[in-house]
Design a protein around this motif. Sequence first.
Motif, PDB file in Angstrom:
ATOM      1  N   LEU A 197       0.843  -0.943  -0.036  1.00 56.29           N
ATOM      2  CA  LEU A 197      -0.085   0.090   0.188  1.00 56.29           C
ATOM      3  C   LEU A 197       0.921   1.314   0.006  1.00 56.29           C
ATOM      4  N   GLY A 198       2.092   1.082   0.323  1.00 56.28           N
ATOM      5  CA  GLY A 198       2.991   2.241   0.477  1.00 56.28           C
ATOM      6  C   GLY A 198       2.706   3.154   1.484  1.00 56.28           C
ATOM      7  N   THR A 199       2.039   2.680   2.736  1.00 54.66           N
ATOM      8  CA  THR A 199       1.635   3.887   3.764  1.00 54.66           C
ATOM      9  C   THR A 199       2.741   3.387   4.948  1.00 54.66           C
ATOM     10  N   ASP A 200       2.593   4.439   5.690  1.00 59.66           N
ATOM     11  CA  ASP A 200       3.574   4.272   6.822  1.00 59.66           C
ATOM     12  C   ASP A 200       3.207   3.195   7.953  1.00 59.66           C
ATOM     13  N   PRO A 201       3.988   2.564   8.560  1.00 63.31           N
ATOM     14  CA  PRO A 201       3.498   1.521   9.384  1.00 63.31           C
ATOM     15  C   PRO A 201       2.669   1.837  10.527  1.00 63.31           C
ATOM     16  N   VAL A 202       1.678   1.039  11.004  1.00 61.06           N
ATOM     17  CA  VAL A 202       0.585   1.231  11.805  1.00 61.06           C
ATOM     18  C   VAL A 202       0.896   0.656  13.031  1.00 61.06           C
ATOM     19  N   ILE A 203       0.868   1.563  14.161  1.00 57.96           N
ATOM     20  CA  ILE A 203       0.927   1.157  15.571  1.00 57.96           C
ATOM     21  C   ILE A 203      -0.210   0.511  15.980  1.00 57.96           C
ATOM     22  N   THR A 204      -0.456  -0.656  16.511  1.00 55.31           N
ATOM     23  CA  THR A 204      -1.376  -1.539  17.055  1.00 55.31           C
ATOM     24  C   THR A 204      -1.400  -1.775  18.452  1.00 55.31           C
ATOM     25  N   THR A 205      -2.422  -1.389  19.222  1.00 51.51           N
ATOM     26  CA  THR A 205      -2.503  -1.818  20.544  1.00 51.51           C
ATOM     27  C   THR A 205      -3.150  -3.048  20.799  1.00 51.51           C
ATOM     28  N   LEU A 206      -2.669  -4.063  21.104  1.00 50.57           N
ATOM     29  CA  LEU A 206      -3.527  -5.251  21.439  1.00 50.57           C
ATOM     30  C   LEU A 206      -4.314  -5.084  22.747  1.00 50.57           C
ATOM     31  N   LYS A 207      -5.532  -5.605  22.813  1.00 49.51           N
ATOM     32  CA  LYS A 207      -6.499  -5.243  24.092  1.00 49.51           C
ATOM     33  C   LYS A 207      -5.694  -5.925  25.244  1.00 49.51           C
ATOM     34  N   SER A 208      -5.947  -5.904  26.378  1.00 40.63           N
ATOM     35  CA  SER A 208      -5.830  -6.669  27.846  1.00 40.63           C
ATOM     36  C   SER A 208      -6.784  -7.872  27.532  1.00 40.63           C
ATOM     37  N   TYR A 209      -6.507  -8.962  28.144  1.00 40.01           N
ATOM     38  CA  TYR A 209      -7.252 -10.011  28.146  1.00 40.01           C
ATOM     39  C   TYR A 209      -7.445 -10.806  29.504  1.00 40.01           C
ATOM     40  N   PHE A 210      -8.317 -11.550  29.593  1.00 39.15           N
ATOM     41  CA  PHE A 210      -8.856 -12.126  30.835  1.00 39.15           C
ATOM     42  C   PHE A 210      -9.145 -13.678  30.806  1.00 39.15           C
ATOM     43  N   ASP A 211      -8.403 -14.441  31.505  1.00 37.98           N
ATOM     44  CA  ASP A 211      -8.502 -16.074  30.825  1.00 37.98           C
ATOM     45  C   ASP A 211      -8.750 -16.701  32.381  1.00 37.98           C
ATOM     46  N   ALA A 212      -9.746 -17.694  32.252  1.00 38.41           N
ATOM     47  CA  ALA A 212      -9.909 -18.444  33.641  1.00 38.41           C
ATOM     48  C   ALA A 212      -9.849 -19.929  33.191  1.00 38.41           C
ATOM     49  N   ASN A 213      -9.243 -20.637  33.912  1.00 39.72           N
ATOM     50  CA  ASN A 213      -9.399 -22.084  33.654  1.00 39.72           C
ATOM     51  C   ASN A 213      -9.740 -22.886  35.070  1.00 39.72           C
ATOM     52  N   ALA A 214     -10.419 -23.939  34.953  1.00 43.54           N
ATOM     53  CA  ALA A 214     -10.890 -24.875  36.029  1.00 43.54           C
ATOM     54  C   ALA A 214     -10.505 -26.068  35.710  1.00 43.54           C
ATOM     55  N   HIS A 215     -10.576 -26.945  36.914  1.00 49.42           N
ATOM     56  CA  HIS A 215     -10.227 -28.665  36.781  1.00 49.42           C
ATOM     57  C   HIS A 215     -11.147 -29.373  37.985  1.00 49.42           C
ATOM     58  N   LEU A 216     -11.464 -30.289  37.742  1.00 48.18           N
ATOM     59  CA  LEU A 216     -12.206 -31.150  38.634  1.00 48.18           C
ATOM     60  C   LEU A 216     -11.682 -32.553  38.540  1.00 48.18           C
ATOM     61  N   GLY A 217     -11.542 -33.132  39.612  1.00 52.65           N
ATOM     62  CA  GLY A 217     -10.818 -34.582  39.508  1.00 52.65           C
ATOM     63  C   GLY A 217     -11.787 -35.687  40.616  1.00 52.65           C
ATOM     64  N   TYR A 218     -11.621 -36.666  40.332  1.00 55.83           N
ATOM     65  CA  TYR A 218     -12.249 -37.779  41.257  1.00 55.83           C
ATOM     66  C   TYR A 218     -11.224 -39.038  41.394  1.00 55.83           C
ATOM     67  N   LYS A 219     -11.068 -39.258  42.472  1.00 56.87           N
ATOM     68  CA  LYS A 219     -10.001 -40.248  42.910  1.00 56.87           C
ATOM     69  C   LYS A 219     -10.882 -41.662  43.194  1.00 56.87           C
ATOM     70  N   TYR A 220     -10.665 -42.377  42.024  1.00 58.80           N
ATOM     71  CA  TYR A 220     -11.574 -43.588  42.315  1.00 58.80           C
ATOM     72  C   TYR A 220     -11.158 -44.617  43.151  1.00 58.80           C
ATOM     73  N   ASN A 221      -9.725 -44.713  42.945  1.00 52.82           N
ATOM     74  CA  ASN A 221      -9.061 -45.544  44.016  1.00 52.82           C
ATOM     75  C   ASN A 221      -7.595 -44.962  43.928  1.00 52.82           C
ATOM     76  N   GLU A 222      -6.521 -45.532  44.804  1.00 50.37           N
ATOM     77  CA  GLU A 222      -5.018 -44.939  44.897  1.00 50.37           C
ATOM     78  C   GLU A 222      -4.330 -45.047  43.563  1.00 50.37           C
ATOM     79  N   ARG A 223      -4.927 -45.719  42.565  1.00 51.79           N
ATOM     80  CA  ARG A 223      -4.455 -45.762  41.290  1.00 51.79           C
ATOM     81  C   ARG A 223      -4.914 -44.954  40.085  1.00 51.79           C
ATOM     82  N   LEU A 224      -6.386 -44.953  40.125  1.00 53.12           N
ATOM     83  CA  LEU A 224      -6.966 -44.300  39.091  1.00 53.12           C
ATOM     84  C   LEU A 224      -7.709 -43.127  39.289  1.00 53.12           C
TER      85      LEU A 224
END
Length: 583
Positions: free
Chosen positions: A519-546
């Motif tokens: 395009l022959g234009t000047d470089p464009v400075i871009t501001t990347l938006k801040s972001y929030f991420d959430a992760n969760a886990h749930l576990g069940y110990k069936y026995n001492e092995r599994l």
Amino acid sequence: MKINCQNKIIILLVLFVVQLSFSQKKNETIGTETVNVVKPYSPTISDAFKVKETPSLDDSGNQPKETIKYSILSVPVASTFTPSKGKAEGVEKSKKEKLFNNYATLGVGNYGTLNAELFVNQDLGNNDYVAGMFRHHSSQGGIKGVELNDEFYDTALNVGYGVNNRDMSWNVDLGYQNQLYNWYGLPADFGSTLTGQMRDDLIRGINPNHSYNTISLGGNVAFTEGVFSKISTKFTHFSDSFSSSENRFHVKPSFKVDIMDQAINTNIIVDHVSGSFEHNYAYDNTKPLKYSLTNFGIEPSFVMLENDWTLELGAGLFYGLDSENSGNKFYIYPKVNASYKLVGDLMIFYTGVNGGLNQNSYADFVTENPFLSPTLLVKPTNNQYTVFAGLKGKLANNVSYNLTGSYLNEKDKALYRSNDYTEDFSNQNYGFGNSFGVIYDDIRTFRFYGELKADFSQNVSFGINGTFNSYKYDGIEAWNLPSMKLSSNLDVNITKQWYAGLNVFFVGERKDMQSNLSLGTDPVITTLKSYFDANAHLGYKYNERLTCFLKLNNIGNQAYEKWLNYPVQGFQVVVGANYKFDF
């Protein structure tokens, strides 16, 4: 007693009557008589005799004490008394969890996600062992709005052998890793200079696939006696599918010498990296790039302890050798650390100033950003000094904290920035604005870090931390460096079988710059938006092995961009199981 009293009364009456009979009669005159005093009365006091405190004894009548001798005749006596036995109060012990040497994990989810791990460990004798680890993480892609293939694979295999003796222990590890990624991050306005059909043809002709291969061999030796305390070494060969190649060798022996009752701890560092790229990012894209860098360093230090003070004094002496550009330099860095217990372990003040010559490598860059173009300039970062001060300690027995303020002065700090591009059919597959390069800048950073950890009970733990940065730079911007990072985690054992956890994090705004040269234009400075991420886990110990588990990632289903033009996968669900075993 009564009779005697009466007699006394009678006698007194008789005497009284007689007295009256001899008394002066009425009108009778008493005559005068002359009394001659022959000698005046002079009373005298007779001598008194003091009784002696210690009376004299007549020893003739005293006899010496006789010595009395006793003799005891022991006679056994039969006893029929049997005392009752005491019973200790019992303490209920929890069942000790069995530890297994090996485990296998398998999980599957949406986006064609596959996560697998296998770890085995076997003792060969009393002192030696062999271990192996296999890991695989992959996804078939499917990010919404992405026009190029976005799948990825990451597979690694490691084997090791170790020996633990009384005076020395050592181990050796051999590893291989294969990674496959795609440059799927086309700019939002890509193809704006082309017609619809030409744009479609150009996109169909892009093959964004690229891969990395890593072979590593390393080892560690630790000594309990002697001058040397430990020695660590590692060799790594790194390559990609575009004929790029890199070799790195790192060795770091540490030893201790006593001088005038003071232990001097010394680290010796030799870090060499060399490699080449078949192309550069210029538009002829034909000139190869080569680099060969070696850092030699020595870091002596000693520690002084005085009451509540702990003081470490040292320095770092480095010599950087650049064989390709003849840019050899000598560096001196401070190494001073101090701490003081203000209120025991409840509040500890610490401060210091440190520096060092940090070796950069193609492999390390890829670990942070796998979407780099194979056309990089590699050189070390000169961390002139990092000054810091802070407080750490405990608010309670189960609550700890850490607060730190620091100032970093880094020269030639590596920054990631999007590559400029053209919409030309002759470009390389990474030349359409879908890759990143590395540039270097002098960065001064003011940083504040805070952390709080709490174990509310054996079943509940919580943690939160945050990093806040303010940058000063010589260039245009501190590319892709966030001003803020926050994270928090919560882990709960609901019952003996059920457990759960939550992890959230926040990353502040970053800046990047890119230019469409068509395009022959000047470089464009871009501001990347801040972001929030959430992760969760749930576990069940069936026995001492599994154990079965459920993982939920990006619960908010945000298509945020970690890098410019690279949106991440949305809401992800992974279910799987972990099995422990012994041979």
